[in-house]
Design a protein around this motif. Sequence first.
Motif, short mmCIF file in Angstrom:
data_model
loop_
_atom_site.label_atom_id
_atom_site.label_comp_id
_atom_site.label_asym_id
_atom_site.label_seq_id
_atom_site.Cartn_x
_atom_site.Cartn_y
_atom_site.Cartn_z
N UNK A 39 0.88 -1.17 0.00
CA UNK A 39 0.00 0.00 0.00
C UNK A 39 0.92 1.22 0.00
N UNK A 40 0.71 2.13 -0.95
CA UNK A 40 1.66 3.24 -1.02
C UNK A 40 1.05 4.50 -1.60
N UNK A 41 1.62 5.63 -1.20
CA UNK A 41 1.34 6.93 -1.82
C UNK A 41 2.53 7.39 -2.65
N UNK A 42 3.51 6.52 -2.83
CA UNK A 42 4.78 6.84 -3.49
C UNK A 42 4.63 6.61 -5.00
N UNK A 43 4.34 7.68 -5.72
CA UNK A 43 4.09 7.55 -7.16
C UNK A 43 5.35 7.20 -7.93
N UNK A 44 6.51 7.56 -7.41
CA UNK A 44 7.77 7.25 -8.10
C UNK A 44 8.03 5.76 -8.18
N UNK A 69 -0.45 0.23 11.17
CA UNK A 69 0.58 -0.81 11.03
C UNK A 69 0.96 -1.40 12.38
N UNK A 70 1.29 -2.68 12.33
CA UNK A 70 1.73 -3.37 13.55
C UNK A 70 3.12 -2.92 13.97
N UNK A 116 -1.56 -1.58 -4.02
CA UNK A 116 -2.69 -0.70 -3.71
C UNK A 116 -2.13 0.73 -3.66
N UNK A 117 -2.71 1.62 -4.46
CA UNK A 117 -2.22 3.00 -4.56
C UNK A 117 -3.21 3.93 -3.87
N UNK A 118 -2.68 4.75 -2.96
CA UNK A 118 -3.52 5.72 -2.25
C UNK A 118 -3.73 6.95 -3.12
N UNK A 142 -5.87 9.58 3.47
CA UNK A 142 -6.05 9.13 4.85
C UNK A 142 -7.30 8.26 4.99
N UNK A 143 -8.40 8.68 4.37
CA UNK A 143 -9.65 7.92 4.50
C UNK A 143 -9.52 6.52 3.92
N UNK A 144 -8.88 6.40 2.76
CA UNK A 144 -8.71 5.06 2.18
C UNK A 144 -7.76 4.21 3.01
N UNK A 145 -6.71 4.83 3.55
CA UNK A 145 -5.75 4.09 4.37
C UNK A 145 -6.40 3.55 5.63
N UNK A 146 -7.33 4.28 6.21
CA UNK A 146 -7.97 3.86 7.45
C UNK A 146 -8.86 2.63 7.27
N UNK A 147 -9.08 2.20 6.04
CA UNK A 147 -9.84 0.98 5.77
C UNK A 147 -8.95 -0.25 5.65
N UNK A 148 -7.63 -0.07 5.86
CA UNK A 148 -6.67 -1.17 5.69
C UNK A 148 -5.72 -1.22 6.87
#
Length: 252
Positions: free
Chosen positions: A117-122, A197-198, A136-138, A155-161
Amino acid sequence: MRGTERRARLLEALGLGEIDVDDLARRFGVSASTVRRDLQHLSDTKAVRRTYGGAILAAAAPETTLDQRLAINGPEKQAIGRAALALIADGETLILDAGSTVTAFGRLLFDRRLRIITNNLALLPCLAQAPRIDLVVLGGNLRATSMSTVGPLAIESLQRMTADRAVMSADGVVAGRGLCEASLDQVALKSAMIAQSRETIVLANAGKLGRAEQMAWAPLPRRWTLVTDAAVPPDQHQCFAEAGAGLVVAGA
């Protein structure tokens, strides 16, 4: 009160404009000479600028672009990335932050079996071709300087994972304070990554340790892992151990 906590509270007081050394000494229950030593320590890490009788917060440093950061300390970032690989098991779910060191690490994951799961477009051109990675792309607002997404949608999408580990970067990492960044959008998303995250793993070359040149902060959990390079100063070992970090030194 430990020195790291006292210096964090000292920075907060300076942010409110309080610079009287004697008043701060009384508040923290220490001597004025201890406050002066703390101010000198913060000055050495570029967090404050000394003035006659006290100090003021240092101005925020200009933010560099991702391309500029990728060109700096390349061998150290590769070594940190390789050291971090040993902390990851196949089948795990990872959250990958933006940033040049995390980008270097992410490119080493091509042959691993992972959900990312990432927000890192590079990282997308590389990871999109990886045969065993579920990507999975945020979404969200584009930060062109870091080639990443931020904002409420991310943030909203991340809070579902949830994830096994969040692999984080920062402009600076300060024991007892957390991750230093240029914008509140960045630290809001980083805090959400840590919360979902754990385990939290921070990748940062030694030059970023103790740096507090930006205005926004994401606190770290009670226990976390710092992966850095062999140039880490000996005095930083103690500081980060007191701040709950397990230290992994690349090449050690």
